[in-house]
Design an enzyme around this catalytic site. Structure first.
Site, PDB file in Angstrom:
ATOM      1  N   LYS A   1      10.294 -34.590   9.782  1.00 32.30           N
ATOM      2  CA  LYS A   1      10.477 -34.931   8.376  1.00 32.30           C
ATOM      3  C   LYS A   1      11.717 -34.262   7.799  1.00 32.30           C
ATOM      4  O   LYS A   1      12.047 -33.121   8.150  1.00 32.30           O
ATOM      5  CB  LYS A   1       9.261 -34.483   7.550  1.00 32.30           C
ATOM      6  CG  LYS A   1       7.974 -35.229   7.855  1.00 32.30           C
ATOM      7  CD  LYS A   1       6.872 -34.789   6.908  1.00 32.30           C
ATOM      8  CE  LYS A   1       5.609 -35.598   7.097  1.00 32.30           C
ATOM      9  NZ  LYS A   1       4.555 -35.198   6.120  1.00 32.30           N
TER      10      LYS A   1
ATOM     11  N   GLU B   1       2.553 -33.098   0.417  1.00 30.62           N
ATOM     12  CA  GLU B   1       3.677 -32.933  -0.492  1.00 30.62           C
ATOM     13  C   GLU B   1       3.210 -33.024  -1.929  1.00 30.62           C
ATOM     14  O   GLU B   1       2.082 -33.445  -2.201  1.00 30.62           O
ATOM     15  CB  GLU B   1       4.754 -33.995  -0.232  1.00 30.62           C
ATOM     16  CG  GLU B   1       4.289 -35.427  -0.509  1.00 30.62           C
ATOM     17  CD  GLU B   1       5.372 -36.449  -0.215  1.00 30.62           C
ATOM     18  OE1 GLU B   1       6.319 -36.114   0.523  1.00 30.62           O
ATOM     19  OE2 GLU B   1       5.273 -37.574  -0.729  1.00 30.62           O
TER      20      GLU B   1
ATOM     21  N   ARG C   1       6.290 -36.173 -10.680  1.00 28.39           N
ATOM     22  CA  ARG C   1       6.578 -37.298 -11.577  1.00 28.39           C
ATOM     23  C   ARG C   1       5.321 -38.138 -11.725  1.00 28.39           C
ATOM     24  O   ARG C   1       4.294 -37.876 -11.096  1.00 28.39           O
ATOM     25  CB  ARG C   1       7.693 -38.165 -10.994  1.00 28.39           C
ATOM     26  CG  ARG C   1       7.392 -38.641  -9.573  1.00 28.39           C
ATOM     27  CD  ARG C   1       8.337 -39.693  -9.090  1.00 28.39           C
ATOM     28  NE  ARG C   1       8.199 -39.956  -7.660  1.00 28.39           N
ATOM     29  CZ  ARG C   1       7.265 -40.710  -7.103  1.00 28.39           C
ATOM     30  NH1 ARG C   1       6.325 -41.265  -7.854  1.00 28.39           N
ATOM     31  NH2 ARG C   1       7.224 -40.902  -5.793  1.00 28.39           N
TER      32      ARG C   1
END
Length: 459
Positions: free
Chosen positions: A158, A288, A292
């Site tokens: 990642k 994660e 937002r």
């Protein structure tokens, strides 16, 4: 409370925010690119400002253009929606520097949690379980081999700054490691300007579960339950559900408490989402944090009755949360389908151009449609392919599925290809209704069978 807010986005989310502002009696200012002159969000806002050419970097992702529009029109705050500038810490910092409120977390939180490796370290310090993986950034293939030998295969490479599937590579066997590592490194360099990678073990047969959070500037943090986002293609969500019926009560309680604990540990403010992988034994692992509003926020709103956008605005204006944790009550079951302008029969090629006719499902009790598409609209080819979201809510899970079947049947978008047939097939699938899928099921099992069926029908 703010008197005027600029909406730094486009499409259905811009329309969603503008409607929330109007309900709060706040003047809205839309921004639009030259390709979006006839866009719905520009028509619905109280004011609208053209901020540049069609290219994203010259318009919606241009911090100076957005800030200039806000200052010229006298806006006190900017709502970034999702995508574009919503997770740009430098943009939030610019807003702070010029005294315009950013309707979201601080630039510090965006920066610290936006780096996936830093977020992983932060979660470990907060006592939140994380996926087994590299302890630090992996800088070269030799380090990658050492990590792989320790954690085993399959594994995922990642990008530390990544999201939405960018800079990610799945590695199933040792022979794939070097090529996949180099591919991830090159993609990460091209997109993020660095080669910061880390490696995690892949949790087999996992569910992708996320917890919605709200935090204010007075130290209050609450959760609004969880969502199941396991129906994915190419690491992109297709259909979301709330609540996640696969969770045992003790797992649900544990995962929600862990999310709140993590948010409190970093003194997080505004809306945020912590994403977890949950294995078949009920063990959960931090993936994660999204700093937002999420695309799938409507399913949480439907089962809680909380308007997340309005809460975001109140928090950014300095108000305390409107709710305590004990005020949050969960009711029924909600589904969201993402309607995309793309052709599933042609490897999901994006579709754009003139919409000859657009009919979205008729509303009613438990049905919500969010879109910026309309008949005779020219859909630009420059932006995300999502043209709408269809959300259903019912006291009974079966009722929510039946309502969604009816809603998808009513969708008409002439002139463009859409994924409505795929959504309909998924909603009608027994495995989906039985909640027997994981994050790999759609791509590894459903799509091959569906494509074979289509080929047989056409042949």
């Amino acid at each position: 409370m703010f008197g005027k807010v600029l909406v730094a986005n486009r499409g259905e989310i811009a329309v969603r925010i503008i409607r929330a502002l109007r309900e709060m009696n706040i003047t809205s200012v839309a921004v639009y690119s030259e390709a979006d002159r006839n866009a719905m969000h520009a028509e619905l806002a109280d004011e609208a400002v053209c901020i540049g050419p069609a290219k994203t970097l010259d318009s919606y992702a241009n911090p100076i253009a957005i800030l200039s529009a806000a200052m010229v029109t006298g806006c006190e705050a900017i709502h970034p929606g999702y995508g574009f500038l919503s997770e740009r810490s430098d943009f939030a910092a610019l807003c702070e520097d010029v005294g315009i409120s950013f309707i979201g977390p601080s630039s510090y939180h965006i920066r610290s949690m936006g780096n996936k490796h830093n977020a992983r370290v932060t979660m470990i310090e907060a006592g939140v379980p994380v996926i087994p993986g590299s302890d630090d950034l992996v800088l070269d293939i030799e380090e990658a081999r050492q990590v792989a030998e320790r954690i085993g295969y399959p594994l995922m490479i990642k990008a530390a700054d990544g999201g939405g599937g960018k800079g990610m590579r799945r590695v199933d066997v040792p022979e794939e490691l070097e090529d996949k590592f180099m591919q991830a490194q090159a993609e990460t360099q091209a997109i993020y300007g660095n080669q910061h990678l880390y490696i995690e073990q892949i949790i087999q047969s996992a569910k992708h579960i996320e917890v919605q959070l709200l935090g204010d500037t007075h130290g209050n943090v609450i959760h609004l339950g969880e969502r199941d986002c396991s129906l994915q293609r190419n690491n992109q969500k297709v259909i979301e559900f709330a609540p996640a019926l696969s969770l045992a009560p003790e797992t649900r309680e544990g995962i929600c408490k862990a999310a709140v604990r993590a948010a409190k540990a970093i003194e997080y403010t505004n809306a945020g989402t912590i994403e977890f992988l949950v294995d078949q034994a009920g063990n959960y692992y931090f993936m994660e944090m999204n700093t937002r509003l999420q695309v799938e926020h409507p399913v949480t709103e439907m089962i809680t009755g909380v308007d997340l956008v309005q809460e975001q605005i109140r928090i950014a204006s300095g108000e305390a949360l409107s709710y305590r944790q004990e005020d949050i009550q969960f009711s029924g079951f909600a589904i969201e389908c993402r309607l995309n302008a793309e052709n599933p029969r042609a490897n999901f090629m994006p579709s754009s151009g003139h919409i000859n006719r657009c009919i979205m499902p008729a509303g009613g009790l438990g049905l919500r449609v969010e879109t910026a598409a309309y008949s005779e609209y020219e859909l630009p080819p420059f932006y995300d392919s999502m043209i709408g979201k269809i959300i259903t809510h019912h006291d009974q899970r079966e009722g929510a599925f039946q309502m969604m079947k009816r809603a998808l049947y009513e969708v008409v978008v002439e002139g463009l290809e859409t994924n409505v047939d795929l959504l309909d097939a998924l909603i009608g699938n027994e495995t989906v209704f039985a909640d027997a899928f994981d994050t790999r099921w759609l791509e590894s099992q459903f799509m091959p069978a569906w494509n074979a069926m289509l080929e047989a029908e056409e042949g």
